[in-house]
Design an enzyme around this catalytic site. Structure first.
Site, short mmCIF file in Angstrom:
data_model
loop_
_atom_site.label_atom_id
_atom_site.label_comp_id
_atom_site.label_asym_id
_atom_site.label_seq_id
_atom_site.Cartn_x
_atom_site.Cartn_y
_atom_site.Cartn_z
N HIS A 1 -9.56 2.82 -1.02
CA HIS A 1 -8.13 2.53 -0.92
C HIS A 1 -7.67 1.78 -2.16
O HIS A 1 -7.58 0.56 -2.15
CB HIS A 1 -7.90 1.72 0.36
CG HIS A 1 -6.47 1.43 0.68
ND1 HIS A 1 -5.41 2.12 0.13
CD2 HIS A 1 -5.92 0.51 1.52
CE1 HIS A 1 -4.27 1.63 0.63
NE2 HIS A 1 -4.56 0.65 1.45
N CYS B 1 0.81 -1.22 0.00
CA CYS B 1 0.00 0.00 0.00
C CYS B 1 0.85 1.26 0.00
O CYS B 1 0.30 2.37 -0.08
CB CYS B 1 -0.96 -0.01 1.18
SG CYS B 1 -1.96 -1.50 1.23
#
Ligand code: ZN
Lengths: 137, 384
Positions: free
Chosen positions: B328, B87
């Site tokens: 996300h 991420c």
């Protein structure tokens, strides 16, 4: 998951997780890495624990992967024998009993499938039998 | 500050959402195009490019796609480097761009990232099927469920305090046209939404998203000529220490990154005007507060409950709505977070503008290993 737990039958000893031990550094590892991370020396395969207590846990209620039951419980267990904190599944039948600090012991049973879709053995922790019934162990 | 070694002079992004008709390359191309136009540079001025993405290889069998993206906007020949760092892939691209310029090896570097997640049969994000933890049922929400449970046990934080993070960030998202979910929610709604990984309910877990963002990073000398520059005071990347025992009730790796970033920038947490931090789950933001030094250990729940981190508070955090509202798009999130701080420091955030914001921090984390995180990036940006 080859080599991370002792295989049945468990006639003499309870199932245990298998990790690595460095006799030079007196360090335990789980799972067993190729080398000791402190001295890069060779590691001995060793039993790192059969019992412990719950450090933390959660119950996953969505999208159970790999044929695991839904919901399923996972968490970190502090192993009594070596002090290692290890990530593990919990007994799907005892999810309502999970709490931080709960004494648990290792079991190995068919649970879910492997990445090829075949049923496979998985290690998981289950609550210790209650103290009032010591004869049961 | 006069001594920043690099600056951001161009920003491009597309709204986060469900872009079923668009490919990961198509989204990235638009973001890069917008960044180049925003900077007022020509493709021929670009000396190197970094491209962040996590899932295209796994979901679409598409690897090494940065080259496709940059050629769509006429960039070839110069180094193109594809970055995968969970991420933090997008923010790692920024970290690399900064370092290349700070080292004097380039004058203009592009950092771009894109992620497509709305496809059929995508499961929860995990560390990959070759990882033992994944075989034992570890997925991202489970990790943070365990963290939340341990944190609550150690510090007495309440479910309401967790929920207030989601309420605050959704409240902010009303004013961000680029966020995916913009309707305000209440504590009751957050707690009553379906349980995902105890004690985290669905509204406490960031949704997935398709999205892309890009920035143009350049030398201080060129930034002076181009104008609208946002200085990069520091950008750091820390990797987990994977210590055993792990600390599930605190982000030790984030704390280590923060110390380094503050030291490099020559500032402290009390100097900041606006922050974007990694809020993939409500508990994440609370533990970030503590690791970033906004409050003592164990007081993160109280900080949000007392309103200090909302727009108009002492230190507004995730004014964009955060990952909890934006969604996300894993490889793209780091640059999308940076985009909010850039927009705030330029004074272009409209209704959600933090008045007088001149110094901001953006913190992004990714991956999970041995009860620790794999990577944490922190950038400190300024327009003073
Ligand atoms: Zn050793």
């Amino acid at each position: 998951m080859p080599g991370i737990f002792t295989l049945p039958p468990y006639d003499d000893e309870p199932p245990a997780l298998l990790g690595g031990f460095c006799p030079v550094c007196n360090a335990y590892y789980f799972p067993r890495p190729k080398y000791c991370r402190a001295c890069l020396g060779p590691l001995k395969e060793t039993r790192v624990g059969s019992e412990g207590s719950i450090y933390s846990f959660t119950i996953v209620r969505k999208k159970a992967p790999l044929g695991l039951p839904q919901p399923y419980g996972v968490g970190y267990v502090i192993l009594k024998e070596t002090g290692l904190f290890i990530f593990s599944l919990f007994d799907p039948a005892t999810l309502d009993k999970l709490r931080i600090g709960l004494p648990v012991r290792l079991a190995v049973n068919t649970l879910g499938v492997d990445i090829n879709g075949s049923p496979c053995l998985r290690p998981y922790f289950t609550p210790m039998p209650v103290m009032s019934d010591p004869g049961k162990i | 500050m006069a001594n920043a070694l690099a600056a951001i002079v161009g920003l491009g992004m597309i709204p986060c959402g469900k872009h079923l008709e668009r490919s990961v390359i198509d989204m990235a191309t638009e973001a890069v195009y917008l960044a180049i136009k925003d900077a007022g540079i020509k493709p021929g001025q670009v000396d190197a490019c970094f491209f962040g993405n996590v899932l295209a290889g796994r979901l679409f069998g598409a690897n090494t796609i940065g080259q496709n993206v940059f050629w769509e906007v006429g960039i070839n020949r110069v180094p193109v480097i594809n970055v995968e760092n969970a991420c933090t892939s997008g923010s790692t691209a920024l970290y690399l761009a900064y370092n290349m310029i700070a080292a004097g090896q380039a004058e203009v570097v592009l950092a771009a990232s894109s992620e497509k997640m709305y496809v059929k049969n995508a499961g929860l994000v995990d560390a990959g099927l070759d990882e033992l933890d994944t075989l034992l049922g570890l997925a991202a929400p489970a990790t943070f469920g365990m963290r939340a449970r341990r944190y609550m046990e150690e510090f007495g934080a309440t479910e309401k305090q967790l929920a207030l993070v989601a309420v605050k960030n959704r409240c902010h998202a009303q004013f961000n046209p680029l966020a995916q979910f913009r309707e305000p929610v209440t504590v009751e709604e957050v707690l009553a939404s379906p349980m995902v990984a105890d004690p985290l309910t669905r509204l406490q877990c960031c949704p997935i998203a398709d999205g892309a963002a890009a920035v143009v990073v350049c030398s201080p000398a060129l930034a002076k000529r181009l104008g609208r520059a946002v200085n990069i005071e520091a950008t750091v990347l820390a990797t987990g220490d994977y210590a055993n025992p792990p600390n599930l009730a605190g982000f030790d790796t984030v704390r280590r990154a923060a110390h380094l970033a503050y030291e490099k920038a020559g500032i402290g947490p009390g100097d900041l005007h606006v922050v974007e931090c990694h809020d993939a789950f409500t508990i994440t933001e609370i533990m970030d507060y503590e690791a970033l030094g906004f409050c003592p250990v164990g007081q993160g729940g109280k900080l949000v409950e007392e309103g200090h981190t909302k727009l108009g508070g002492r230190l507004p955090v995730n004014v964009s709505g955060g990952l909890l509202s934006r969604g996300h798009p894993v490889g793209a999130s780091g640059l999308l977070q940076a985009a909010e701080i850039i927009t705030q420091l330029r004074g272009e955030a409209g209704e959600r503008q933090v008045r007088g914001a001149k110094l901001g921090l953006v913190q992004n984390m990714g991956g999970d290993k041995d009860g620790d995180i794999r990577a944490c990036t922190i950038s400190i940006l300024s327009t003073w």
